[in-house]
Design a protein around this motif. Structure first.
Motif, PDB file in Angstrom:
ATOM      1  N   TYR A  61       0.829  -1.208   0.000  1.00  0.00           N
ATOM      2  CA  TYR A  61       0.000   0.000   0.000  1.00  0.00           C
ATOM      3  C   TYR A  61       0.866   1.261   0.000  1.00  0.00           C
ATOM      4  O   TYR A  61       0.492   2.285  -0.590  1.00  0.00           O
ATOM      5  N   SER A  62       2.040   1.200   0.647  1.00  0.00           N
ATOM      6  CA  SER A  62       2.951   2.353   0.644  1.00  0.00           C
ATOM      7  C   SER A  62       3.481   2.629  -0.763  1.00  0.00           C
ATOM      8  O   SER A  62       3.764   3.781  -1.102  1.00  0.00           O
ATOM      9  N   THR A 103       1.840   1.925  -3.746  1.00  0.00           N
ATOM     10  CA  THR A 103       0.823   2.352  -4.720  1.00  0.00           C
ATOM     11  C   THR A 103      -0.210   3.317  -4.162  1.00  0.00           C
ATOM     12  O   THR A 103      -0.805   4.076  -4.919  1.00  0.00           O
ATOM     13  N   HIS A 104      -0.498   3.247  -2.829  1.00  0.00           N
ATOM     14  CA  HIS A 104      -1.573   4.033  -2.204  1.00  0.00           C
ATOM     15  C   HIS A 104      -2.911   3.792  -2.906  1.00  0.00           C
ATOM     16  O   HIS A 104      -3.741   4.699  -3.018  1.00  0.00           O
ATOM     17  N   ARG A 105      -3.124   2.559  -3.353  1.00  0.00           N
ATOM     18  CA  ARG A 105      -4.387   2.169  -3.998  1.00  0.00           C
ATOM     19  C   ARG A 105      -4.988   0.984  -3.253  1.00  0.00           C
ATOM     20  O   ARG A 105      -4.328  -0.055  -3.124  1.00  0.00           O
ATOM     21  N   VAL A 131      -5.416   0.806   4.993  1.00  0.00           N
ATOM     22  CA  VAL A 131      -6.043   2.084   4.656  1.00  0.00           C
ATOM     23  C   VAL A 131      -6.529   2.774   5.932  1.00  0.00           C
ATOM     24  O   VAL A 131      -6.333   3.983   6.118  1.00  0.00           O
ATOM     25  N   ASP A 184      -4.605   6.141   6.593  1.00  0.00           N
ATOM     26  CA  ASP A 184      -5.330   7.308   6.085  1.00  0.00           C
ATOM     27  C   ASP A 184      -6.512   7.741   6.954  1.00  0.00           C
ATOM     28  O   ASP A 184      -6.885   8.922   6.940  1.00  0.00           O
TER      29      ASP A 184
END
Length: 409
Positions: free
Chosen positions: A46-47, A49-51, A248, A252
């Motif tokens: 996740y770090s 692509t942040h998707r 996530v 976030d």
């Protein structure tokens, strides 16, 4: 209902069966390594692509080998030495951990490489899972199996508590170090499996036929209680699982660190461990089916609370309640599968059962990532929790035999 266990000396006698301690140690180490690796892979991917879809694709990559190999792995578990099969799988898992560590240290690891290694890891798990599940009933007599299953579940939950937190701390020291740690766990698990001794000798195997290949599926279909329990868990966790989206939430939504991701991932195991320890002392004696449905309803409600929470303590609490509810369903299902299955079919039935579990977990991760990409992370988790409640209500109507299930033994 849950009643006190009055069998004198049962707890002391349980650990006296040859091979049980080695088996439990091996499975705990393997689970610990898996949890450390899962946290590291989730945060690292996740770090990059942040998707959210990246997290879903990781689940899909692990699920596809299980889907392709389910009937083959069941045959292997029934026809070959289950200990050797498990050892070979754990060796392959160690190689996967080394591959992740090498790619991280050399700064070569990409999402595509992660998907490929995870798929290879999933293939190893496809063979390891049925062999381990089919092995436990051979280590203890049937009358004490529920206690052995509860103890096995307790140790698994302990690994699921320690593993994510340790994975988060190790990741903060470096992702490569986390992968080396999980590699060491898989190596130790393989060594521990070499010490396992089975009380029940393997039975003679007949020729491979189409009927024998699909025998596990036919066996489950012929038993409404078993089919209902397995499919209920499949769809409830498939819809309600929020585990894939924890990176996530940690990064976030709750604005935490890799350590808090580990805490969130380990929170369900804290609740599950408490219930597992209770069930080890006070097994389910009556109304097992209804208790299972109540647990699934609680699972769905806890998922909804987690989805809308923006306060870290509440998020941790709701995940703990979710895990406590889930372990009741797992215990009922696993007892029905392992006690009610003939020895010469346990590998094939366990393979089908594992396919349902992996479908609910890994395919559920893909479903969560996909819905989150379309609707948003919070919406995906809340909709999934509502879906779990709907599934529980429908299954109570469609599987009355499971709803009326009283005793597990």
């Amino acid at each position: 209902m849950i009643e006190p266990d009055v069998s004198a000396g049962a707890d002391r006698a349980l650990l006296h069966h040859p091979g049980l301690i080695a088996f439990l140690s091996c499975r705990t180490l393997s689970s610990l390594g898996f949890q450390i690796q899962a946290v590291a892979i989730g945060w690292q991917a996740y770090s990059i692509t942040h998707r959210p879809m990246t997290l879903g694709l990781i689940g899909l990559a692990q699920f596809m080998p299980m889907l392709a190999l389910v009937f083959v792995s069941g045959q292997v578990a029934d026809r070959f030495d289950r200990r050797r099969v498990a050892m070979a799988c754990q060796a392959l898992e160690a190689l996967c951990g080394l591959g992740l560590a090498w790619g991280t240290f050399r700064h070569l690891l990409t999402p595509g490489m992660i998907y490929g290694i995870v798929a290879l890891f999933g293939a190893a798990k496809a063979f390891e899972g049925p062999s381990l599940q089919a092995m436990l009933p051979s280590l203890v007599p049937a009358q004490v199996f529920p206690k052995a299953a509860a103890l096995n579940s307790s140790l698994f939950q302990m690994a699921t508590i320690v593993g994510p937190s340790a994975g988060g701390l190790l990741y903060m020291a470096g992702a490569g170090k986390a992968y080396l740690a999980c590699t060491a766990m898989f190596v130790l698990a393989a060594f521990g499996m070499s010490l396992v001794r089975l009380e029940s000798p393997p039975r003679p195997r007949g020729p491979v036929t189409l009927a024998s290949v699909f025998g596990g599926l036919a066996f489950i279909r012929s038993r409404p209680q078993l089919l209902g329990a397995i499919s209920l868990d499949l769809f409830a966790v498939l819809l309600g699982g929020a585990t894939a989206l924890l990176p996530v939430y940690a990064l976030d939504i709750l604005h935490g660190s890799p350590f808090w991701l580990g805490v969130l991932r380990g929170s369900p195991a804290i609740g599950a461990l408490m219930v597992s320890l209770l069930l080890a002392r006070r097994p389910i004696r009556r109304h097992a089916g209804m208790l299972m449905f109540v647990a699934v309803f609680v699972f769905g409600l806890a998922t909804i609370v987690f989805g809308i929470s923006r306060w870290l303590p509440l998020s941790i609490l709701s995940m703990a309640i979710l895990g406590a509810a889930d372990v009741v369903s797992v215990l009922v299902r696993s007892t029905l599968v392992q006690i009610g299955t003939p020895e010469d079919m346990r590998g094939r039935v366990s393979a089908v059962n594992l396919l349902f579990i992996v479908t609910s977990n890994q395919l559920g991760e893909f479903e969560s990532g996909s819905v989150a990409a379309l609707l948003g992370t919070t919406e995906a988790v809340v909709v999934g929790g509502v879906g779990t409640l709907v599934v529980a209500g429908l299954w109570m109507w469609w599987f009355p035999a499971l709803r009326r299930l009283d005793r597990l033994t």
